[in-house]
Scaffold this motif. Structure first.
Motif, PDB file in Angstrom:
ATOM      1  N   PRO A 170     -34.149   4.730 -11.892  1.00 39.61           N
ATOM      2  CA  PRO A 170     -33.056   5.630 -12.279  1.00 39.61           C
ATOM      3  C   PRO A 170     -33.542   6.922 -12.909  1.00 39.61           C
ATOM      4  O   PRO A 170     -32.984   7.990 -12.658  1.00 39.61           O
ATOM      5  N   LEU A 180     -32.279  15.086  -9.990  1.00 36.63           N
ATOM      6  CA  LEU A 180     -30.937  15.654 -10.087  1.00 36.63           C
ATOM      7  C   LEU A 180     -30.930  16.873 -11.009  1.00 36.63           C
ATOM      8  O   LEU A 180     -30.340  17.911 -10.691  1.00 36.63           O
ATOM      9  N   ASN A 195     -28.491   0.175 -12.689  1.00 34.42           N
ATOM     10  CA  ASN A 195     -28.411   0.727 -11.336  1.00 34.42           C
ATOM     11  C   ASN A 195     -27.278   1.745 -11.175  1.00 34.42           C
ATOM     12  O   ASN A 195     -27.093   2.301 -10.100  1.00 34.42           O
ATOM     13  N   LYS A 196     -26.517   1.985 -12.256  1.00 35.54           N
ATOM     14  CA  LYS A 196     -25.441   2.983 -12.208  1.00 35.54           C
ATOM     15  C   LYS A 196     -25.763   4.220 -13.056  1.00 35.54           C
ATOM     16  O   LYS A 196     -24.921   5.123 -13.181  1.00 35.54           O
ATOM     17  N   TYR A 219     -27.960   6.738 -12.636  1.00 32.16           N
ATOM     18  CA  TYR A 219     -28.017   7.991 -11.863  1.00 32.16           C
ATOM     19  C   TYR A 219     -26.626   8.411 -11.408  1.00 32.16           C
ATOM     20  O   TYR A 219     -26.235   9.574 -11.542  1.00 32.16           O
ATOM     21  N   GLU A 220     -25.885   7.452 -10.886  1.00 32.40           N
ATOM     22  CA  GLU A 220     -24.545   7.752 -10.380  1.00 32.40           C
ATOM     23  C   GLU A 220     -23.652   8.324 -11.479  1.00 32.40           C
ATOM     24  O   GLU A 220     -22.845   9.226 -11.237  1.00 32.40           O
ATOM     25  N   THR A 221     -23.819   7.811 -12.705  1.00 35.00           N
ATOM     26  CA  THR A 221     -23.007   8.285 -13.830  1.00 35.00           C
ATOM     27  C   THR A 221     -23.276   9.758 -14.109  1.00 35.00           C
ATOM     28  O   THR A 221     -22.353  10.549 -14.320  1.00 35.00           O
ATOM     29  N   GLU A 259     -24.733  11.854 -11.884  1.00 34.94           N
ATOM     30  CA  GLU A 259     -24.460  12.610 -10.655  1.00 34.94           C
ATOM     31  C   GLU A 259     -22.982  12.962 -10.532  1.00 34.94           C
ATOM     32  O   GLU A 259     -22.620  14.085 -10.157  1.00 34.94           O
ATOM     33  N   LYS A 260     -22.126  12.015 -10.872  1.00 36.95           N
ATOM     34  CA  LYS A 260     -20.680  12.243 -10.777  1.00 36.95           C
ATOM     35  C   LYS A 260     -20.110  12.861 -12.037  1.00 36.95           C
ATOM     36  O   LYS A 260     -18.896  13.000 -12.160  1.00 36.95           O
ATOM     37  N   GLU A 318     -19.851  11.588 -14.891  1.00 35.55           N
ATOM     38  CA  GLU A 318     -18.960  10.654 -15.560  1.00 35.55           C
ATOM     39  C   GLU A 318     -19.309  10.492 -17.034  1.00 35.55           C
ATOM     40  O   GLU A 318     -18.547   9.921 -17.797  1.00 35.55           O
TER      41      GLU A 318
END
Length: 575
Positions: A224, A231, A284-285, A287-289, A291-292, A294
């Motif tokens: 991550p 990013l 595993n979330k 990066y997504e957090t 990226e979005k 959040e």
């Protein structure tokens, strides 16, 4: 020979298939490096699998590829890449086998054993061979570890690799023995059934090492933190990029010592960092957090990116400082019993004034004690921390944070006090728990620092001639002597000198020790006022001095300790 003839893969398979397909065996070749995983590697491995298992959307968990080479025996594979993981998995199975046997679950224990050993009949006798063999230097020690026929403390590693294996098994036992047996079974079922690898099998060691080098050079799995770095830096201009990369490197370097050994993994820190900002995410979330967008941290432009990099650096410094003993004694107590999740509240409360921070940390310790005493899962606790962290960000919501922590404590209070009556000294995890409790009880009576004292069994572990009046024998005696009421604290030299002596011989030594120990044989004198913190503790404790020791005394002292525990962790905080 073409690549297609020299290399094949079964695709994605679970650990059960890896260990049972075609009666396969694995061998670590002599040219392979040693087993190198550290205690933190083991903890991270277990935590990552548990986190995947307990995620709401959980299905499977992938731990990467493994590279093997065919041996002379087609059912035997050399391990070229995957030694650390496959060794650790077999140690986990061995620990599960050991604990299941201790719990009287022989059928379940046999199941775990069949995954690490193959049984066969030889000249009318049943024999067994392990499914993993280490190279000659370490194999005998490894085989003894997975048999685990004696306490882990009795093993004597002879080199660095064996020491690493011993530490791995000791850590695994400490981690999994803290789980109720039903949870251990659930975890192991997930490990073998839902954790996946991609095995790649080559016709020769040369080909296997070529594949391994190619994968590690170009195809290593990104973590991550790697994704987050990309990013952040890709949104910077060419002029800003180098400065941003330097900021990132400074942040990552804070998480390791001068020799490059991590204090904590970057993904664990980022997970706790986000939680301290009010966002619970699995690793595993992460990066997504970001990226979005959040998270509560914005990264829409260069200024925001550099603000985030600075905030990561500053929080990482503070976090590592807490890990290395730089926080309040309450935070250190939480870390002492292995609850690293407490650092989330440590980060969230770092801006508070000393008085408010102290109050939060005292309640945090009471909460952690409640979970430790009952054996409850810390990940459940962790999910409550982001909401509390949000309250701690605002001055006018501080009291709400206090109330939420107290509610969590109250929910576990009665179960925690009841658990003390059943608490015993056995596994490494239990020893850590009992040591913390005894030191806290002792400190509450006179304010001393007892971090260097060791656990003394009043009625000794080995029943000497001075203890013939105690009728209990064998397992019943062992359980009795390991009860909390039969345990106290002594300096190591004094402890060693007493061993299995009679109680009358121990009395003189006890008289000169800390108040918790001295109160076994002498009445405690208060300070002359009912308002000191020590007098309040003594009043709650109500110890009863004695010149003899038998089963009834253990029961009475256990009850007194429960009263004192209630005062320390609950009453003094109005809970």
């Amino acid at each position: 020979m073409s690549i297609t003839n020299a290399f094949n893969s079964e695709g994605l398979i679970n650990i059960l298939s890896l260990l049972t397909s075609d009666n396969r065996h694995y061998k670590i070749p002599s040219m392979q490096r040693n087993y190198v995983w550290s205690k933190q590697n083991i903890i991270d491995f277990i935590e990552d699998i548990r986190e995947a298992m307990e995620a709401e959307e959980a299905t499977e968990y992938f731990i990467g590829g493994m590279v093997f080479a065919l041996n002379e025996d087609p059912n035997s594979h050399f391990v070229v890449d995957g030694q650390q993981r496959i060794t650790t998995i077999t140690l986990l199975l061995a620990a599960a086998n050991y604990i299941s046997k201790e719990q009287g679950e022989e059928g379940i224990a046999d199941y775990w054993k069949k995954l690490i050993f193959t049984a066969y009949l030889h000249q009318g006798k049943m024999k067994q061979t392990s499914k993993l063999t280490h190279h000659n230097t370490d194999n005998q020690f490894y085989q003894a570890l997975i048999e685990l026929s004696q306490p882990i403390s009795s093993y004597q590693p002879q080199n660095v690799s064996q020491k690493n294996m011993w530490t791995a098994m000791d850590t695994i036992l400490e981690e999994v023995s803290a789980m109720p047996h039903s949870e251990l079974v659930e975890f192991m079922e997930y490990l073998i059934g839902k954790v996946y690898v991609i095995p790649m099998v080559c016709s020769s060691l040369n080909m296997a090492f070529r594949i391994f080098e190619t994968l590690n050079d170009r195809g290593a799995k990104l973590q991550p933190e790697d994704l987050l770095k990309n990013l952040l830096l890709r949104n910077l201009s060419d002029e800003e990029y180098e400065n941003g990369a330097n900021h990132w490197t400074q942040f990552i370097n804070v998480l390791s010592n001068e020799n490059g050994k991590p204090y904590v993994s970057a993904s664990t820190f980022l997970k706790h960092y986000l939680a301290s900002k009010g966002r619970y995410v699995s690793k595993n979330k992460i990066y997504e957090t970001f990226e979005k967008n959040e998270s509560v941290v914005n990264i829409q432009n260069a200024d925001e990116i550099f603000n985030l990099l600075n905030d990561l650096y500053n929080n990482a410094q503070y976090y590592v400082g807490l890990l290395n003993g730089g926080g309040t004694e309450e935070i250190q107590a939480c870390l002492e019993v292995g609850v690293k999740q407490s650092l989330i509240i440590g980060l969230a409360s770092r801006h508070l004034d000393a008085q408010k921070q102290k109050k939060i940390h005292e309640l945090l310790e009471s909460l952690v004690f409640s979970y430790v005493a009952t054996g409850a899962r810390f990940n459940t606790l962790e999910r409550s921390f982001p909401e509390i962290s949000i309250d701690l960000q605002s001055e006018d919501r501080y009291d709400q944070a206090i109330g939420k922590i107290k509610d969590l404590i109250l929910d576990k209070k009665e179960a925690a006090l009841s658990s003390i009556a059943q608490l015993k000294l056995g596994t490494a995890s239990e020893k850590k728990k009992v040591t913390y409790m005894l030191r806290k009880l002792a400190q509450s009576l006179d304010g001393g620092n007892y971090s260097s004292l060791t656990i003394e069994h009043i009625m000794p572990e080995n029943k000497g001639t001075g203890w013939n009046h105690v009728k209990e024998e064998g397992t019943e005696y062992k359980l009795l002597v390991n009860r909390l009421g039969n345990l106290t604290l002594l300096p190591k030299p004094v402890n060693s000198s007493l061993k299995n002596k009679s109680f009358k011989e121990k009395i003189e030594a006890y008289k000169t020790q800390n108040t918790l120990t001295r109160a076994i044989v002498l009445p405690i004198s208060n300070t002359g006022t009912s308002n000191t913190v020590f007098d309040k503790s003594i009043k709650a404790y109500q110890p009863e001095a004695t010149n003899s020791w038998e089963v009834s005394r253990i029961e009475k002292r256990t009850s007194a300790m429960i009263r004192l525990a209630n005062h320390i962790w609950y009453e003094k905080h109005n809970i």
